[in-house]
Design a protein around this motif. Structure first.
Motif, mmCIF file in Angstrom:
data_model
loop_
_atom_site.group_PDB
_atom_site.id
_atom_site.type_symbol
_atom_site.label_atom_id
_atom_site.label_comp_id
_atom_site.label_asym_id
_atom_site.label_seq_id
_atom_site.Cartn_x
_atom_site.Cartn_y
_atom_site.Cartn_z
ATOM 1 N N ASP A 47 0.851 -1.513 0.380
ATOM 2 C CA ASP A 47 -0.303 -0.033 -0.123
ATOM 3 C C ASP A 47 0.798 1.357 -0.275
ATOM 4 N N GLU B 110 2.976 1.288 -3.598
ATOM 5 C CA GLU B 110 2.388 1.672 -4.477
ATOM 6 C C GLU B 110 1.332 2.825 -4.421
ATOM 7 N N LYS B 111 0.590 3.083 -3.421
ATOM 8 C CA LYS B 111 -1.080 4.102 -3.632
ATOM 9 C C LYS B 111 0.223 4.923 -3.239
ATOM 10 N N ARG C 178 3.868 5.526 -5.610
ATOM 11 C CA ARG C 178 3.956 5.003 -7.025
ATOM 12 C C ARG C 178 5.484 4.226 -7.061
#
Length: 118
Positions: free
Chosen positions: A14, A17-18, A21
């Motif tokens: 999380d 990636e979130k 990026r």
């Protein structure tokens, strides 16, 4: 990232990636890391100190035998910092340091910013 704990993997996924990026590749064991060896090396590895089928050192030694993977920078993730942490020893495997759980988002961001600039 290499960690056998699905909660830790979910947290790191999380964050990476979130929020930051980055694309994440996961493994939950030494065996799964070895299976990744046929893929192109990743840019960076967060590595759990203890896995069901080995230790961080085992993973580092195995990666050093895979084409291109030995030079990938790594950070060990541990429940507590080993009493006998020797940065010179670990630097042979491109391990930059040890993160102690619980891991904070700002720690991850700082490490990635520093490593991606190198």
């Amino acid at each position: 990232m290499v960690d056998d704990d699905p909660i830790v993997r979910q947290f790191l996924r999380d964050v990476l990636e979130k929020l930051l990026r980055h694309t994440v590749t996961e493994a939950s064991s030494l065996q799964k890391v070895l299976q990744m060896g046929s893929q192109p090396p990743v840019d960076f590895i967060f590595l759990d100190q203890t896995l069901p089928d080995g230790m961080a050192l085992d993973v580092c030694q195995a990666l050093s035998q895979l084409d291109g993977w030995g030079d990938v920078p790594k950070w060990i993730i541990a429940g507590e910092k080993p009493l006998e942490w020797d940065p010179d020893f670990w630097s042979r495997f491109k391990v930059k340091g040890c993160l102690v759980k619980p891991i904070r988002i700002d720690q991850i961001e700082e490490i990635l910013n520093r490593e991606m600039r190198s």
